[in-house]
Design an enzyme around this catalytic site. Structure first.
Site, mmCIF file in Angstrom:
data_model
loop_
_atom_site.group_PDB
_atom_site.id
_atom_site.type_symbol
_atom_site.label_atom_id
_atom_site.label_comp_id
_atom_site.label_asym_id
_atom_site.label_seq_id
_atom_site.Cartn_x
_atom_site.Cartn_y
_atom_site.Cartn_z
ATOM 1 C CG HIS A 142 4.353 -10.506 -0.629
ATOM 2 N ND1 HIS A 142 5.075 -10.052 0.447
ATOM 3 C CD2 HIS A 142 3.052 -10.462 -0.258
ATOM 4 C CE1 HIS A 142 4.239 -9.738 1.432
ATOM 5 N NE2 HIS A 142 3.008 -9.978 1.033
ATOM 6 C CG HIS A 181 2.710 -4.251 5.535
ATOM 7 N ND1 HIS A 181 1.791 -3.237 5.503
ATOM 8 C CD2 HIS A 181 2.279 -5.147 4.602
ATOM 9 C CE1 HIS A 181 0.854 -3.507 4.611
ATOM 10 N NE2 HIS A 181 1.123 -4.656 4.057
#
Length: 727
Positions: free
Chosen positions: A46, A92
């Protein structure tokens, strides 16, 4: 520094033995628990893009109008007259799958902070959402929670959510996708950077207090979901949009202050990422004192403080001696601010707790030092069989009226009003074309300019052929903008894929990036920012590879904007482009025949560019009454939508020898349905001839029903009721 069981810890935090050895090499010793936690989040996919970084270099990211490409909080393009637009898309996904309301809400908060961290005022939001089967109870729970989270946060901070896309497919049953794009506006001289430099300058934490929410969120986002993932709710942050609104206004006061060195959002990995990235960009070091960090909860230890992803926090670096000036600004807005450290010149990121050093790390090793994984992909064996589609084995419908109504009422094609009615899309009074058209249009106040926004992607196409699917995601986004009269200028992308450690997934990622890169070069739309979201898997099953393209275009004169609805009885309905017998990967095949097979529609990038040029030039010359992209559901759906939006009928007659279902519902690319006053047809033909674009007169706007050959005859009122879900 306390000793602990390192092997147990690095396994828990998804570090490999090779990575652990690399950490020891950087430190010249064993890491302690705080340091290992910091490396684990910064070296997660990420934050580090360690699996995707070699592939991302394929993207074109420069042009004369690009002022900031990848590497900052957001990309920036010059739109002339000393004005700029900042843009970024983020995912998200995992947090929203575990806690849909807060996951989606904090996704909005994070992407908005990326924009005003650049000195730009956020002016619009768009989303791109993927859920499981529409009728599934879990899907409905997640769907409602995500929409409520997006609308709650966006409405409270006063940034309009002006459109997006929502897709339902069993591929996303266990792994929903929540991608959000934000764009912002600024003057060229107001741009801020996320950098820490200047020995002795102060590091100030501003905004909300730090709590225990979101600890390990970046690592959580870089693993597959499983039956224990629900236990990771603490990795989902909690948002406070009212604090964010104050933070926006306070941070925008920093523009133009010569003593502000840098501004950065505390996003994924919290203080760890924001601080080490600022130091790395500035070729500097930092000395941080954690006892100065305002805490929301008692008894927080250094590990928790450094890895917390509490929302609504920013880091500002100011010149030494100017701390009180900054404090006055944030006091005025009722926000906490605290000097938590200073800039050094030795490249070290030192973290202290009441003076005791708890972490001492080379800053660049955290921000840029993750070992890059150079992998090889392999085409999935299953593709050979699923790409085969023999149309002779597909029965044609007996009742095309029934098929059209069934498609219009299907979750992926029907009106999304039930979603965007939750959004305040008119706040700030800039929205010219609201949700429901091919793209949203916003005015740039004080000018004749407008910006046009869209998000697009088709996971099914990419599943069947990721190279072609990647190209189509780009060209369809650009076509949406061109239909409004805008020149596409830049891309921000969100790459949603499964586990890249699997050869077949890596192949999908590589092929899709190649396709996106090729299309972006052909259309001159550089990729200036983006996000990679990998490990979207559950129980060993990956989602469809789903690259989402966010795109911004410019209209120089907002008097020349085209919308999708038929407006004038007697107008001719004209198709730019060419119908082809292509049904592979279509919504028609899925909804009517329950098949997800074949190869996607083929795309000729030069033809696509030509079709879009014709559309834009015709709009600029005020020749078109309407323009609508022909995409999901094909020609019949595009015609029906233009009829519904304009509350006018159409009589269509097409002479073609291809299969009727392919003609009506095939999703061939590079097609735009337009309507034009008959007196302007010859001028439109001249433009089309110049670009060698086929032009086909389909029929005319007339009556109150849609008639296509002898196949379809339905009242527009009936079409509308089904499309809106009221029948």
């Amino acid at each position: 520094m306390k000793s602990f069981n390192q092997e147990k810890f690095w396994k828990k935090w998804n570090l490999t033995p090779k990575e652990y050895d690399k950490i020891k090499e950087y430190l010249q010793r064993e890491p302690n628990e705080v340091e290992l936690g910091m490396y684990s989040v910064m070296w997660s996919e990420h934050c580090s893009y360690k699996n995707s970084k070699p592939l991302l270099k394929l993207f074109p990211n420069s042009a004369e109008w690009v002022l900031q490409g990848p590497g900052e909080n957001a990309g920036i393009i010059d739109i002339g007259d000393d004005q700029v637009i900042a843009m970024k898309i983020e995912s998200h996904n995992h947090p929203s799958a575990i806690e849909p309301f807060q996951g989606a809400a904090t996704g909005i908060g994070g992407i908005v902070r990326d924009i005003f961290a650049m000195g730009a005022r956020p002016i619009a939001l768009m989303d791109s959402l993927r859920f499981g089967d529409f009728d599934n109870s879990q899907t409905q729970y997640l769907y409602k929670g995500v929409i409520e989270g997006i609308s709650f946060y966006g409405n409270c901070i006063g940034v309009p959510t002006v459109g997006g896309e929502t897709v339902f497919s069993s591929s996303y049953q266990e792994n929903i996708l929540v991608n959000v794009m934000c764009v912002g506006y600024a003057k060229k001289n107001d741009i801020l950077r996320a950098v820490a430099k200047g020995e002795g300058n102060s590091v100030i934490l501003i905004g909300a207090k730090t709590g225990r929410d979101g600890i390990g969120g970046a690592s959580f986002a870089s693993t597959e979901l499983d039956e224990t993932s629900d236990e990771d709710r603490p990795a989902v942050q909690i948002g406070d949009p009212f604090s964010e609104k104050l933070l926006i206004e306070a941070c925008l006061e920093l523009k133009g202050l010569d003593y502000v060195v840098g501004l950065q959002d505390c996003g994924a990995a919290g203080l760890t990422s924001s601080l080490c990235e600022m130091a790395s960009r500035g070729d500097s070091g930092l000395d941080i004192e954690l006892s100065k960090v305002p805490e929301r909860e008692e008894g927080m230890n250094p590990f928790e403080i450094m890895l917390s992803e509490s929302q609504e926090r920013m880091i500002v670096v100011v010149k030494k001696g100017k701390e009180e000036e900054i404090k006055k600004i944030f006091d005025k807005w009722g926000l906490d601010s605290a000097v938590i450290g200073r800039v050094t010149n030795d490249g070290k990121f030192r973290v202290r707790d009441k003076g005791e050093i708890v972490a001492d790390i080379p800053a660049k090793s955290l921000a840029e030092g993750a070992p890059v994984c150079r992998r090889k992909g392999k085409k999935p064996d299953i593709l050979d069989s699923i790409n085969k589609l023999d149309l002779s084995e597909i029965s044609q419908p007996d009742d095309y009226n029934k098929v059209l109504l069934q498609l219009l009422g299907s979750p992926n094609i029907m009106s999304k009003e039930k979603i965007y009615e939750h959004y305040d899309y008119m706040v700030r009074n800039n929205t010219i074309l609201p949700p429901g058209d091919d793209a949203a249009v916003l005015r740039i106040k004080g000018t004749k300019k407008a910006i046009v926004l869209t998000t697009d992607g088709n996971g099914r196409y990419c599943y069947l052929d990721p190279l072609t699917g990647g190209k189509i995601a780009v060209v369809e986004a650009a076509r949406n903008l061109s239909c409004k009269g805008a020149l596409p200028r830049a891309v921000t992308d969100c790459l949603n894929f499964g586990n890249p450690e699997k050869e077949t997934i890596y192949w999908q990622l590589e092929e899709a990036i190649k396709g996106i890169s090729e299309a972006c070069r052909a259309l001159e739309t550089p990729v200036i920012s983006g996000n990679v979201s990998l490990y979207n898997e559950s129980k060993g099953e990956a989602i469809y590879p789903t690259p989402v393209i966010g795109m911004v275009g410019i209209i120089e004169d907002c008097d020349y904007i085209c919308s999708m609805e038929f407006k004038n009885s007697g107008d001719l309905i004209v198709l730019l482009g060419e119908n082809k017998e292509e049904l592979g990967g279509s919504e028609y095949l899925k909804v009517i025949h329950n098949l997800e097979k074949g190869i996607p529609p083929q795309i000729d990038l030069l033809r696509e560019r030509a079709v879009q040029n014709v559309c834009r030039k015709a709009i600029k010359k005020n020749l078109l009454s309407s323009a609508h992209d022909c995409s999901d559901g094909g020609l019949a759906i595009a015609l029906a939508e233009s009829c519904i939006k304009g509350k006018r009928g159409a009589r269509i007659k097409i002479e073609d020898k291809m299969r009727s279902d392919a003609l009506l519902f095939g999703e061939s690319q590079s097609r735009i349905v337009t309507s034009v006053n008959p007196k302007n047809l010859s001028l439109l033909q001249d433009i089309a001839d110049k670009y060698l674009v086929p032009l086909l007169t389909l029929g005319s706007v007339e009556g109150k029903s849609l008639n296509i050959n002898r196949l379809i005859s339905l009242e527009v009122d009936q079409l509308e009721k089904v499309w809106r879900g009221t029948k």
